[in-house]
Design a protein around this motif. Structure first.
Motif, PDB file in Angstrom:
ATOM      1  N   ASN A  47     -11.274  11.841  36.388  1.00 20.81           N
ATOM      2  CA  ASN A  47      -9.920  11.923  35.838  1.00 20.81           C
ATOM      3  C   ASN A  47      -9.556  13.387  35.671  1.00 20.81           C
ATOM      4  OD1 ASN A  47      -7.517  11.803  34.478  1.00 20.81           O
ATOM      5  ND2 ASN A  47      -8.183  10.274  33.003  1.00 20.81           N
ATOM      6  N   ASP A  48      -8.802  13.922  36.626  1.00 24.67           N
ATOM      7  CA  ASP A  48      -8.484  15.353  36.586  1.00 24.67           C
ATOM      8  C   ASP A  48      -7.505  15.721  35.481  1.00 24.67           C
ATOM      9  OD1 ASP A  48      -6.255  14.193  37.728  1.00 24.67           O
ATOM     10  OD2 ASP A  48      -6.075  15.668  39.337  1.00 24.67           O
ATOM     11  N   LYS A  49      -6.903  14.750  34.826  1.00 22.56           N
ATOM     12  CA  LYS A  49      -5.989  15.018  33.704  1.00 22.56           C
ATOM     13  C   LYS A  49      -6.728  15.062  32.366  1.00 22.56           C
ATOM     14  CE  LYS A  49      -2.346  14.705  36.346  1.00 22.56           C
ATOM     15  NZ  LYS A  49      -2.454  15.649  37.422  1.00 22.56           N
ATOM     16  N   GLN A  50      -7.987  14.714  32.354  1.00 21.59           N
ATOM     17  CA  GLN A  50      -8.772  14.668  31.114  1.00 21.59           C
ATOM     18  C   GLN A  50      -9.974  15.607  31.166  1.00 21.59           C
ATOM     19  OE1 GLN A  50      -8.127  12.827  28.268  1.00 21.59           O
ATOM     20  NE2 GLN A  50      -6.168  12.451  29.242  1.00 21.59           N
ATOM     21  N   MET A  51      -9.852  16.712  31.874  1.00 23.55           N
ATOM     22  CA  MET A  51     -10.982  17.631  32.045  1.00 23.55           C
ATOM     23  C   MET A  51     -11.453  18.228  30.720  1.00 23.55           C
ATOM     24  SD  MET A  51     -11.722  17.691  35.286  1.00 23.55           S
ATOM     25  CE  MET A  51     -12.420  19.223  35.776  1.00 23.55           C
ATOM     26  N   HIS A  52     -10.580  18.311  29.722  1.00 22.91           N
ATOM     27  CA  HIS A  52     -10.943  18.900  28.433  1.00 22.91           C
ATOM     28  C   HIS A  52     -11.905  18.011  27.645  1.00 22.91           C
ATOM     29  CE1 HIS A  52      -7.463  16.314  27.694  1.00 22.91           C
ATOM     30  NE2 HIS A  52      -7.966  16.143  26.486  1.00 22.91           N
ATOM     31  N   ASN A  53     -12.087  16.764  28.054  1.00 19.50           N
ATOM     32  CA  ASN A  53     -12.996  15.843  27.358  1.00 19.50           C
ATOM     33  C   ASN A  53     -14.428  15.920  27.882  1.00 19.50           C
ATOM     34  OD1 ASN A  53     -11.033  14.814  25.673  1.00 19.50           O
ATOM     35  ND2 ASN A  53     -10.458  13.227  27.109  1.00 19.50           N
ATOM     36  N   TRP A  54     -14.680  16.771  28.853  1.00 15.24           N
ATOM     37  CA  TRP A  54     -15.980  16.845  29.503  1.00 15.24           C
ATOM     38  C   TRP A  54     -16.604  18.220  29.294  1.00 15.24           C
ATOM     39  CZ3 TRP A  54     -17.592  12.628  32.538  1.00 15.24           C
ATOM     40  CH2 TRP A  54     -16.621  11.687  32.826  1.00 15.24           C
ATOM     41  N   TYR A  55     -17.918  18.271  29.366  1.00 16.98           N
ATOM     42  CA  TYR A  55     -18.593  19.555  29.521  1.00 16.98           C
ATOM     43  C   TYR A  55     -19.855  19.339  30.355  1.00 16.98           C
ATOM     44  CZ  TYR A  55     -22.278  18.897  25.961  1.00 16.98           C
ATOM     45  OH  TYR A  55     -23.357  18.469  25.246  1.00 16.98           O
ATOM     46  N   ILE A  56     -20.334  20.428  30.924  1.00 20.78           N
ATOM     47  CA  ILE A  56     -21.522  20.397  31.786  1.00 20.78           C
ATOM     48  C   ILE A  56     -22.597  21.214  31.104  1.00 20.78           C
ATOM     49  CG2 ILE A  56     -22.472  21.034  34.035  1.00 20.78           C
ATOM     50  CD1 ILE A  56     -19.566  20.885  35.094  1.00 20.78           C
ATOM     51  N   GLU A  57     -23.821  20.706  31.132  1.00 14.66           N
ATOM     52  CA  GLU A  57     -24.953  21.438  30.572  1.00 14.66           C
ATOM     53  C   GLU A  57     -25.946  21.749  31.682  1.00 14.66           C
ATOM     54  OE1 GLU A  57     -28.196  21.138  26.985  1.00 14.66           O
ATOM     55  OE2 GLU A  57     -27.332  19.297  27.735  1.00 14.66           O
ATOM     56  N   ASP A  58     -26.353  23.009  31.752  1.00 13.69           N
ATOM     57  CA  ASP A  58     -27.454  23.417  32.613  1.00 13.69           C
ATOM     58  C   ASP A  58     -28.711  23.196  31.782  1.00 13.69           C
ATOM     59  OD1 ASP A  58     -29.513  24.771  33.884  1.00 13.69           O
ATOM     60  OD2 ASP A  58     -28.240  26.425  34.529  1.00 13.69           O
ATOM     61  N   ALA A  61     -31.429  26.135  31.732  1.00 11.08           N
ATOM     62  CA  ALA A  61     -31.107  27.373  31.032  1.00 11.08           C
ATOM     63  C   ALA A  61     -30.471  27.123  29.663  1.00 11.08           C
ATOM     64  CB  ALA A  61     -30.153  28.212  31.876  1.00 11.08           C
ATOM     65  N   ASN A  62     -30.222  25.869  29.324  1.00 14.99           N
ATOM     66  CA  ASN A  62     -29.580  25.498  28.059  1.00 14.99           C
ATOM     67  C   ASN A  62     -28.242  26.218  27.882  1.00 14.99           C
ATOM     68  OD1 ASN A  62     -29.356  23.979  25.739  1.00 14.99           O
ATOM     69  ND2 ASN A  62     -30.339  25.531  24.472  1.00 14.99           N
ATOM     70  N   VAL A  63     -27.434  26.206  28.964  1.00 15.70           N
ATOM     71  CA  VAL A  63     -26.107  26.818  28.974  1.00 15.70           C
ATOM     72  C   VAL A  63     -25.087  25.712  29.178  1.00 15.70           C
ATOM     73  CG1 VAL A  63     -24.588  28.418  30.207  1.00 15.70           C
ATOM     74  CG2 VAL A  63     -26.992  28.978  29.893  1.00 15.70           C
ATOM     75  N   LYS A  64     -23.961  25.807  28.459  1.00 14.11           N
ATOM     76  CA  LYS A  64     -22.919  24.795  28.571  1.00 14.11           C
ATOM     77  C   LYS A  64     -21.674  25.400  29.199  1.00 14.11           C
ATOM     78  CE  LYS A  64     -24.646  22.089  24.821  1.00 14.11           C
ATOM     79  NZ  LYS A  64     -25.052  22.381  23.493  1.00 14.11           N
ATOM     80  N   PHE A  65     -20.985  24.581  30.001  1.00 13.30           N
ATOM     81  CA  PHE A  65     -19.751  24.978  30.663  1.00 13.30           C
ATOM     82  C   PHE A  65     -18.680  23.948  30.345  1.00 13.30           C
ATOM     83  CE2 PHE A  65     -23.312  26.373  33.206  1.00 13.30           C
ATOM     84  CZ  PHE A  65     -23.011  27.678  33.509  1.00 13.30           C
ATOM     85  N   GLU A  66     -17.431  24.415  30.289  1.00 10.83           N
ATOM     86  CA  GLU A  66     -16.308  23.504  30.121  1.00 10.83           C
ATOM     87  C   GLU A  66     -15.153  24.017  30.969  1.00 10.83           C
ATOM     88  OE1 GLU A  66     -14.973  23.417  26.085  1.00 10.83           O
ATOM     89  OE2 GLU A  66     -14.594  25.553  26.026  1.00 10.83           O
ATOM     90  N   MET A  67     -14.102  23.206  31.086  1.00 10.51           N
ATOM     91  CA  MET A  67     -12.924  23.600  31.827  1.00 10.51           C
ATOM     92  C   MET A  67     -11.889  24.146  30.850  1.00 10.51           C
ATOM     93  SD  MET A  67     -13.956  22.857  34.807  1.00 10.51           S
ATOM     94  CE  MET A  67     -12.658  22.755  36.001  1.00 10.51           C
ATOM     95  N   ASN A  68     -11.241  25.261  31.215  1.00  8.25           N
ATOM     96  CA  ASN A  68     -10.181  25.800  30.359  1.00  8.25           C
ATOM     97  C   ASN A  68      -8.854  25.119  30.712  1.00  8.25           C
ATOM     98  OD1 ASN A  68      -9.181  27.069  32.657  1.00  8.25           O
ATOM     99  ND2 ASN A  68      -9.868  29.101  32.058  1.00  8.25           N
ATOM    100  N   ASN A  69      -7.760  25.578  30.120  1.00  5.20           N
ATOM    101  CA  ASN A  69      -6.451  24.960  30.343  1.00  5.20           C
ATOM    102  C   ASN A  69      -5.958  25.089  31.775  1.00  5.20           C
ATOM    103  OD1 ASN A  69      -6.313  24.075  27.708  1.00  5.20           O
ATOM    104  ND2 ASN A  69      -5.244  25.914  27.007  1.00  5.20           N
TER     105      ASN A  69
END
Length: 76
Positions: A47-58, A61-69
């Motif tokens: 769902n490309d309209k709800q990207m703010h509800n997701w995050y990715i974890e490496d 390396a215990n690093v987290k990524f998210e999508m900005n606006n």
């Protein structure tokens, strides 16, 4: 609260989705991939309209990524 997927899975990146359960935010693991871009592609197809509800974890390396606006991947 973050719910983990069973190990071992051999994947480095894991996609989590935030859900509201009885007023509390929970993060549920939805997808695993060997690449960061594979995870972003999965999130956009879901769902490309709800990207703010997701995050990715490496998980290595215990690093987290998210999508900005602007739907650009940023480190948390």
């Amino acid at each position: 609260m973050k719910m983990k997927m069973p190990e071992p899975n051999g994947y480095r990146f894991r996609v989590y989705k935030a859900t509201n359960v009885d007023g509390a935010i929970q993060f549920t693991a939805f997808y695993n991939d060997t690449t960061l871009y594979g995870c972003v592609d999965y999130m956009k197809r879901w769902n490309d309209k709800q990207m703010h509800n997701w995050y990715i974890e490496d998980v290595d390396a215990n690093v987290k990524f998210e999508m900005n606006n602007n739907n650009e991947l940023v480190m948390m």
